[in-house]
Design an enzyme around this catalytic site. Sequence first.
Site, PDB file in Angstrom:
ATOM      1  N   LYS A 127     -25.471  -0.630   5.737  1.00 28.15           N
ATOM      2  CA  LYS A 127     -26.111  -1.896   6.107  1.00 28.15           C
ATOM      3  C   LYS A 127     -25.475  -2.342   7.424  1.00 28.15           C
ATOM      4  O   LYS A 127     -24.538  -1.678   7.909  1.00 28.15           O
ATOM      5  CB  LYS A 127     -25.925  -2.949   5.018  1.00 28.15           C
ATOM      6  CG  LYS A 127     -24.481  -3.340   4.800  1.00 28.15           C
ATOM      7  CD  LYS A 127     -24.407  -4.492   3.823  1.00 28.15           C
ATOM      8  CE  LYS A 127     -23.013  -5.075   3.811  1.00 28.15           C
ATOM      9  NZ  LYS A 127     -22.896  -6.244   2.969  1.00 28.15           N
ATOM     10  N   CYS A 180     -20.195   0.063  -3.595  1.00 24.13           N
ATOM     11  CA  CYS A 180     -20.230  -0.742  -4.822  1.00 24.13           C
ATOM     12  C   CYS A 180     -21.447  -0.480  -5.703  1.00 24.13           C
ATOM     13  O   CYS A 180     -21.298  -0.054  -6.860  1.00 24.13           O
ATOM     14  CB  CYS A 180     -20.166  -2.221  -4.467  1.00 24.13           C
ATOM     15  SG  CYS A 180     -18.734  -2.609  -3.445  1.00 24.13           S
ATOM     16  N   LYS A 200     -19.348  -9.217 -13.325  1.00 20.35           N
ATOM     17  CA  LYS A 200     -19.313  -8.432 -12.085  1.00 20.35           C
ATOM     18  C   LYS A 200     -20.338  -7.293 -12.118  1.00 20.35           C
ATOM     19  O   LYS A 200     -21.155  -7.127 -11.220  1.00 20.35           O
ATOM     20  CB  LYS A 200     -17.895  -7.881 -11.884  1.00 20.35           C
ATOM     21  CG  LYS A 200     -17.748  -6.859 -10.801  1.00 20.35           C
ATOM     22  CD  LYS A 200     -17.950  -7.458  -9.422  1.00 20.35           C
ATOM     23  CE  LYS A 200     -17.955  -6.378  -8.362  1.00 20.35           C
ATOM     24  NZ  LYS A 200     -18.061  -6.904  -7.028  1.00 20.35           N
ATOM     25  N   ARG A 260     -19.245  -9.574   0.249  1.00 18.23           N
ATOM     26  CA  ARG A 260     -20.049  -8.489   0.824  1.00 18.23           C
ATOM     27  C   ARG A 260     -19.403  -8.018   2.109  1.00 18.23           C
ATOM     28  O   ARG A 260     -18.901  -8.834   2.892  1.00 18.23           O
ATOM     29  CB  ARG A 260     -21.453  -8.999   1.183  1.00 18.23           C
ATOM     30  CG  ARG A 260     -22.299  -9.382   0.020  1.00 18.23           C
ATOM     31  CD  ARG A 260     -23.433 -10.282   0.459  1.00 18.23           C
ATOM     32  NE  ARG A 260     -22.907 -11.540   1.017  1.00 18.23           N
ATOM     33  CZ  ARG A 260     -23.645 -12.475   1.597  1.00 18.23           C
ATOM     34  NH1 ARG A 260     -24.929 -12.303   1.749  1.00 18.23           N
ATOM     35  NH2 ARG A 260     -23.095 -13.590   2.044  1.00 18.23           N
ATOM     36  N   GLU A 311     -14.455  -9.828  -7.552  1.00 21.33           N
ATOM     37  CA  GLU A 311     -14.809 -10.241  -6.199  1.00 21.33           C
ATOM     38  C   GLU A 311     -16.308 -10.114  -6.003  1.00 21.33           C
ATOM     39  O   GLU A 311     -16.914  -9.153  -6.449  1.00 21.33           O
ATOM     40  CB  GLU A 311     -14.102  -9.320  -5.192  1.00 21.33           C
ATOM     41  CG  GLU A 311     -12.955  -9.950  -4.454  1.00 21.33           C
ATOM     42  CD  GLU A 311     -13.144 -11.418  -4.193  1.00 21.33           C
ATOM     43  OE1 GLU A 311     -14.224 -11.801  -3.696  1.00 21.33           O
ATOM     44  OE2 GLU A 311     -12.237 -12.200  -4.495  1.00 21.33           O
ATOM     45  N   PHE A 312     -16.895 -11.063  -5.303  1.00 23.92           N
ATOM     46  CA  PHE A 312     -18.328 -10.983  -5.006  1.00 23.92           C
ATOM     47  C   PHE A 312     -18.577 -10.902  -3.509  1.00 23.92           C
ATOM     48  O   PHE A 312     -19.672 -11.146  -3.035  1.00 23.92           O
ATOM     49  CB  PHE A 312     -19.052 -12.187  -5.618  1.00 23.92           C
ATOM     50  CG  PHE A 312     -18.887 -12.262  -7.118  1.00 23.92           C
ATOM     51  CD1 PHE A 312     -19.520 -11.345  -7.938  1.00 23.92           C
ATOM     52  CD2 PHE A 312     -18.051 -13.208  -7.698  1.00 23.92           C
ATOM     53  CE1 PHE A 312     -19.353 -11.387  -9.321  1.00 23.92           C
ATOM     54  CE2 PHE A 312     -17.869 -13.262  -9.069  1.00 23.92           C
ATOM     55  CZ  PHE A 312     -18.526 -12.341  -9.892  1.00 23.92           C
ATOM     56  N   ASP A 344       0.866  -1.179   0.000  1.00 21.80           N
ATOM     57  CA  ASP A 344       0.000   0.000   0.000  1.00 21.80           C
ATOM     58  C   ASP A 344       0.901   1.226   0.000  1.00 21.80           C
ATOM     59  O   ASP A 344       2.095   1.125   0.301  1.00 21.80           O
ATOM     60  CB  ASP A 344      -0.879  -0.025   1.265  1.00 21.80           C
ATOM     61  CG  ASP A 344      -2.130   0.825   1.098  1.00 21.80           C
ATOM     62  OD1 ASP A 344      -3.210   0.240   0.922  1.00 21.80           O
ATOM     63  OD2 ASP A 344      -2.023   2.068   1.142  1.00 21.80           O
TER      64      ASP A 344
HETATM   65  C1  UGA Z   1     -22.269  -5.861  -2.902  1.00 18.62           C
HETATM   66  C2  UGA Z   1     -22.563  -7.256  -3.486  1.00 18.62           C
HETATM   67  O1  UGA Z   1     -23.612  -7.867  -2.748  1.00 18.62           O
HETATM   68  C3  UGA Z   1     -21.304  -8.136  -3.437  1.00 18.62           C
HETATM   69  O2  UGA Z   1     -21.569  -9.377  -4.062  1.00 18.62           O
HETATM   70  C4  UGA Z   1     -20.175  -7.409  -4.183  1.00 18.62           C
HETATM   71  O3  UGA Z   1     -18.960  -8.152  -4.113  1.00 18.62           O
HETATM   72  C5  UGA Z   1     -19.948  -6.050  -3.559  1.00 18.62           C
HETATM   73  O4  UGA Z   1     -21.168  -5.276  -3.609  1.00 18.62           O
HETATM   74  C6  UGA Z   1     -18.859  -5.367  -4.336  1.00 18.62           C
HETATM   75  O5  UGA Z   1     -19.073  -5.071  -5.517  1.00 18.62           O
HETATM   76  O6  UGA Z   1     -17.734  -5.233  -3.830  1.00 18.62           O
HETATM   77  P1  UGA Z   1     -22.061  -4.870  -0.415  1.00 18.62           P
HETATM   78  O7  UGA Z   1     -21.932  -3.525  -1.041  1.00 18.62           O
HETATM   79  O8  UGA Z   1     -21.132  -5.260   0.673  1.00 18.62           O
HETATM   80  O9  UGA Z   1     -21.952  -6.036  -1.524  1.00 18.62           O
HETATM   81  O10 UGA Z   1     -23.521  -4.903   0.205  1.00 18.62           O
HETATM   82  P2  UGA Z   1     -24.894  -5.698  -0.042  1.00 18.62           P
HETATM   83  O11 UGA Z   1     -25.080  -6.671   1.045  1.00 18.62           O
HETATM   84  O12 UGA Z   1     -25.007  -6.188  -1.415  1.00 18.62           O
HETATM   85  O13 UGA Z   1     -25.947  -4.506   0.164  1.00 18.62           O
HETATM   86  C7  UGA Z   1     -25.952  -3.379  -0.699  1.00 18.62           C
HETATM   87  C8  UGA Z   1     -27.059  -2.425  -0.327  1.00 18.62           C
HETATM   88  O14 UGA Z   1     -28.350  -2.995  -0.610  1.00 18.62           O
HETATM   89  C9  UGA Z   1     -27.102  -2.055   1.155  1.00 18.62           C
HETATM   90  O15 UGA Z   1     -27.377  -0.690   1.305  1.00 18.62           O
HETATM   91  C10 UGA Z   1     -28.229  -2.912   1.715  1.00 18.62           C
HETATM   92  O16 UGA Z   1     -28.832  -2.362   2.867  1.00 18.62           O
HETATM   93  C11 UGA Z   1     -29.187  -2.914   0.544  1.00 18.62           C
HETATM   94  N1  UGA Z   1     -30.108  -4.069   0.576  1.00 18.62           N
HETATM   95  C12 UGA Z   1     -29.643  -5.325   0.345  1.00 18.62           C
HETATM   96  C13 UGA Z   1     -31.460  -3.867   0.822  1.00 18.62           C
HETATM   97  O17 UGA Z   1     -31.919  -2.726   1.040  1.00 18.62           O
HETATM   98  N2  UGA Z   1     -32.298  -4.952   0.821  1.00 18.62           N
HETATM   99  C14 UGA Z   1     -31.863  -6.203   0.597  1.00 18.62           C
HETATM  100  O18 UGA Z   1     -32.698  -7.147   0.603  1.00 18.62           O
HETATM  101  C15 UGA Z   1     -30.502  -6.405   0.364  1.00 18.62           C
END
Ligand code: UGA
Length: 434
Positions: free
Chosen positions: A321, A261, A205, A153, A150-151, A31
Site C-alpha cells: 500500500k 498483518c 484483534k 496502520r 495494536e491497531f 532488540d
Molecule cells: C492493518 C490494520 O488496518 C491495522 O488496524 C492493524 O493494526 C494492522 O493491520 C496490524 O495488524 O498490525 P496495515 O497492514 O498497515 O494495517 O494496512 P491496511 O491499511 O489495513 O491495508 C491492508 C491491505 O488492504 C493493503 O494491501 C491495502 O492496499 C488493502 N486495502 C485497504 C485495499 O485494497 N482497499 C482498501 O479500501 C483498504
Amino acid sequence: MLNICFFGTGYVGLVSGTCFAEMDHNVICCDIDQGKIDALNSGVIPIYEPGLTELVQKNIKNKRLKFILASKVNLSNIDLCVIAVGTPNTSDGHTDLSYVNSAVEIIKEQRHDQLTVMVKSTVPLGTCKDISQILNENFSNKIDVVSNPEFLREGSAVNDFLCPERIVLGFFEDSTKKKLEILYQPLANKCPIIYTDCATSELIKYASNAFLSAKVAFINEMAHICEKIGADIKTVSHGMGLDSRIGNKFLAVGPGFGGSCFPKDIQALKNLTNNLHSNNKLISSIEESNNAWKLAIATNINKYANQHNIKSVTFWGVTYKANTDDVRSSAVIDIISYLLERNIEVTCYDPQGLENLKQIFKDKINYEKDLNNSAVNSGLIIVTTEWEEFSKVDYRRIKNSAAKTIFDLRNIINKQAAIDAGYKIYELGQQIAE
Ligand code: UGA
C-alpha cells in the site's frame, strides 16, 4: 509516569515505544540486533514511516527513549515489560512464537513483584494465559499479563497510536487496572478504553483484521461483477459506503490485500477455527477470495500482453500500500512471479519499496528509480500502489516507445491527462477490450 521496557523494535515496538516516550514515560527498547540498536541510538530508523524519525530523535534527545541489546537488559526498575516482537507464520501456516518465548524467558529470569507484562505482538488466542502460567509457575506472588493489541496502520502509525479510535486492554488481576490507567492517561479522553479479559482482547484483534480484510475482498469481488455487467465499481463503493452501517472505509478496489498483518492473521484465525472444529465458512474464504482475485488480475495482464505482442511491462508501485517501504505479501509479488514464469520482462518503479523488492527478485527484474524512465521499453504500465504521485503524473514527460496502455489497479490515475497523452486506460472493474 512508568518505566517501560519494550522487547522488539519492529513496527509495533518502535512506534509504540516511541509514542509512550512522547507520552512522558521512560522507555527502553531492546532488540537482539546490535547494528540496529546502534543505528536507533543515533536516531536512524530502519523503516520508512512518516513522522517517526523526528519523534525518535526528539525523545532520545530528552532522554525518555533509549535502545539497548536484549542480553544487557536490567528489569529491576521496570514497571512494565511490553512484548512487541515479530510473530511470523511458519511454513505450515502456524504462528512462530519463538521470539515471544525468548522475551518471556528473559523476563522470567528477572521477574519481580512490581512487574507487569504486556503483550502487543499479535498472538494466537490463549497465548497471554500461557505466558502467565510460565511466568508464575512456582511463585506465590503473581505478576499479571496484559493483552493490548495494536491497531496502527503502516504509513499512519504515529498518528494512529497518538489519536486512537479505541484502546483494548485484557488482563487477569483487577489490581492491574490502576497501572494501565496511568499508562494510557494522556489518551484517556481521546477514545473509548475497553477493559476486558485476555481472551476477549486477543480475539478483538483477530476479528478486526479479519473483518477489514473481508471488506476488501468483498469490494474486489464486486469489481469482478462490474467487469462482467458493465457497472461502475467506484459508484458501487460510494453508494454502499453512504450507509453508515457499512461505512465508506476499506471499500477501495485494489490488486488484493497484502502486508505483514492481514494474510497472517486470517490464516491464524482459520487455524483456530479448524482446531475448534467450528463450522466457519466465511473466515476461510477470505484468503481464497484474495488469491483468486490476484490470479485473475495476473491472468488478464498476461492475456492482454499476448494479444498485443507485449514482451515487457512496467509496474508503478510495489509496496502493499502507499506510504510504506514494506513489500511483505504485496499482491505485486504474486503478479510479477506469474508474468516472469510466462517470460514477460518486468521493470518496477516505486518511491520507497525497490530495495525491499530486490531482496525477493534479485536480478530477475529491472528496478528504475526515475518514474519518467520506467516505461521506456514496456508495452504496458500497471499501476499497483496508490502512491499520491501516480495521480499527478505528467504524461508528457514519461519516455516510452511502446507503452500506450495503462492498467490502473487502484483506480487513482488522472484518466483525462493520460488519455490526452495518447494512453488507453483500463481500470479495475472495467472489461478489458480484446
Ligand atoms: C492493518 C490494520 O488496518 C491495522 O488496524 C492493524 O493494526 C494492522 O493491520 C496490524 O495488524 O498490525 P496495515 O497492514 O498497515 O494495517 O494496512 P491496511 O491499511 O489495513 O491495508 C491492508 C491491505 O488492504 C493493503 O494491501 C491495502 O492496499 C488493502 N486495502 C485497504 C485495499 O485494497 N482497499 C482498501 O479500501 C483498504
